[in-house]
Scaffold this motif. Sequence first.
Motif, mmCIF file in Angstrom:
data_model
loop_
_atom_site.group_PDB
_atom_site.id
_atom_site.type_symbol
_atom_site.label_atom_id
_atom_site.label_comp_id
_atom_site.label_asym_id
_atom_site.label_seq_id
_atom_site.Cartn_x
_atom_site.Cartn_y
_atom_site.Cartn_z
ATOM 1 N N ALA A 1 0.843 -1.185 0.000
ATOM 2 C CA ALA A 1 0.000 0.000 0.000
ATOM 3 C C ALA A 1 0.881 1.238 0.000
ATOM 4 O O ALA A 1 2.079 1.175 0.263
ATOM 5 N N VAL A 2 0.246 2.389 -0.302
ATOM 6 C CA VAL A 2 1.020 3.599 -0.453
ATOM 7 C C VAL A 2 1.410 4.148 0.918
ATOM 8 O O VAL A 2 0.864 5.122 1.410
ATOM 9 N N ASP A 3 2.374 3.485 1.546
ATOM 10 C CA ASP A 3 2.915 4.023 2.782
ATOM 11 C C ASP A 3 4.050 4.971 2.411
ATOM 12 O O ASP A 3 4.351 5.182 1.236
ATOM 13 N N ALA A 4 4.694 5.556 3.402
ATOM 14 C CA ALA A 4 5.720 6.561 3.139
ATOM 15 C C ALA A 4 6.863 6.004 2.302
ATOM 16 O O ALA A 4 7.366 6.662 1.384
ATOM 17 N N LEU B 1 1.210 10.581 -4.832
ATOM 18 C CA LEU B 1 -0.058 9.903 -4.996
ATOM 19 C C LEU B 1 -0.982 10.256 -3.840
ATOM 20 O O LEU B 1 -0.538 10.659 -2.758
ATOM 21 N N ASP B 2 -2.266 10.089 -4.065
ATOM 22 C CA ASP B 2 -3.251 10.301 -3.003
ATOM 23 C C ASP B 2 -2.929 9.336 -1.856
ATOM 24 O O ASP B 2 -2.914 8.115 -2.053
ATOM 25 N N PRO B 3 -2.648 9.848 -0.663
ATOM 26 C CA PRO B 3 -2.273 8.963 0.442
ATOM 27 C C PRO B 3 -3.390 8.012 0.866
ATOM 28 O O PRO B 3 -3.137 7.039 1.578
ATOM 29 N N ARG B 4 -4.596 8.249 0.405
ATOM 30 C CA ARG B 4 -5.712 7.361 0.761
ATOM 31 C C ARG B 4 -5.722 6.095 -0.092
ATOM 32 O O ARG B 4 -6.465 5.153 0.210
ATOM 33 N N LEU B 5 -4.921 6.080 -1.164
ATOM 34 C CA LEU B 5 -4.892 4.902 -2.027
ATOM 35 C C LEU B 5 -4.309 3.702 -1.290
ATOM 36 O O LEU B 5 -3.329 3.821 -0.553
ATOM 37 N N GLN B 6 -4.909 2.543 -1.496
ATOM 38 C CA GLN B 6 -4.396 1.279 -0.972
ATOM 39 C C GLN B 6 -4.150 0.372 -2.175
ATOM 40 O O GLN B 6 -5.087 -0.145 -2.773
ATOM 41 N N ASN C 1 -4.526 0.868 -11.510
ATOM 42 C CA ASN C 1 -4.038 1.913 -12.402
ATOM 43 C C ASN C 1 -4.171 3.246 -11.664
ATOM 44 O O ASN C 1 -5.250 3.615 -11.221
ATOM 45 N N VAL C 2 -3.050 3.953 -11.506
ATOM 46 C CA VAL C 2 -3.069 5.221 -10.784
ATOM 47 C C VAL C 2 -2.315 6.281 -11.583
ATOM 48 O O VAL C 2 -1.599 5.965 -12.532
ATOM 49 N N PHE C 3 -2.498 7.521 -11.181
ATOM 50 C CA PHE C 3 -1.837 8.635 -11.860
ATOM 51 C C PHE C 3 -1.069 9.473 -10.853
ATOM 52 O O PHE C 3 -1.584 9.820 -9.794
#
Length: 237
Positions: A21-24, A62-67, A102-104
Motif C-alpha cells: 500500500a502507499v505508505d511513506a 499519490l493520493d495517500p488514501r490509495l491502498q 491503475n493510478v496517476f
Amino acid sequence: MQLLLRNTLHGLFCASAVLCAVDARAQADMQTSSQRWLEAAVVQAPPVQGQGLRMEVSVGALDPRLQLAPCSKVEPYMPTGTRLWGKSRLGLRCLAGATRWNVFMPVTVKAMGRAWVAKTNVMAGTVLTANDAMEAEVDWAEDASPVVANAEQWIGQVAARSWVAGQTVRQAMVKPAQVFQAGTQIRVLAQGVGFQVLSDGQAITSGVVGQPAKVRLDSGRVMSGVVQDARTIVVEM
C-alpha cells in the motif's frame, strides 16, 4: 526508446516482488523511480523552435488514501492526450498482481530557455517597439500559448491584450498591425504565370499585412487578395 525506458522502470519498481500500500516508503520509491523515468524521457525531447531547452522535472505525490495491492510488475505510461510539458501526469499500472490497478502521479516538467519578457505594463492595442520587452530565461512550458522566441515576431506587432511587467511574451499576446482602413486608396497587383498588372482601387475591408482583404477597382469590380504592405494588395490570377 519507450520500451527501454519501460524495462528500466520495471527494474526500478520491481526489485522486490512486493509493492505494498502507499505508505511513506512505497511513496518515496515510486516518486524516485518516476523522476528517473521522466528525466530519461525528456532528454530525448526534440528542440522547440530550433532551441534546445533545459528540462526540469518534479514529481508530485499519490493520493495517500490509495491502498494498492502488491504488484511484481508496474508499467509507467503517458496517458492518451497528455505530453511531457508543463503540469501533466504519469500513469502507473499494475500488470502482475492479485489485483490490477491503475493510478496517476502528478508531474511538472519545466522547459527553461531564453525568450522575451515585458519590461513594463503595456496596454492592449499598443504598437510594440524594441523597448517593450527584454530577453530573459523563462519556463516555456508554463503556459499553453507558444513562446515568442524571436524579436521579429513581436516588434512592430500590436499587443492583443494588456501585458504585465515580467510576463513572458507569447503568441496569443501579439497580433499583426493594421496598415490601412476600409476606404483607403491602394494599389492592386494582379499577377499570374508570366504577367503582372498594377491598378488602383479602394479598400473595402481594413488591411493587415499577410492577411486577406477586399478591394474595389476603379472599374467597379471587387477582388480579394493578400495585403503586401501599407499600400498594396496582391491578387493571384
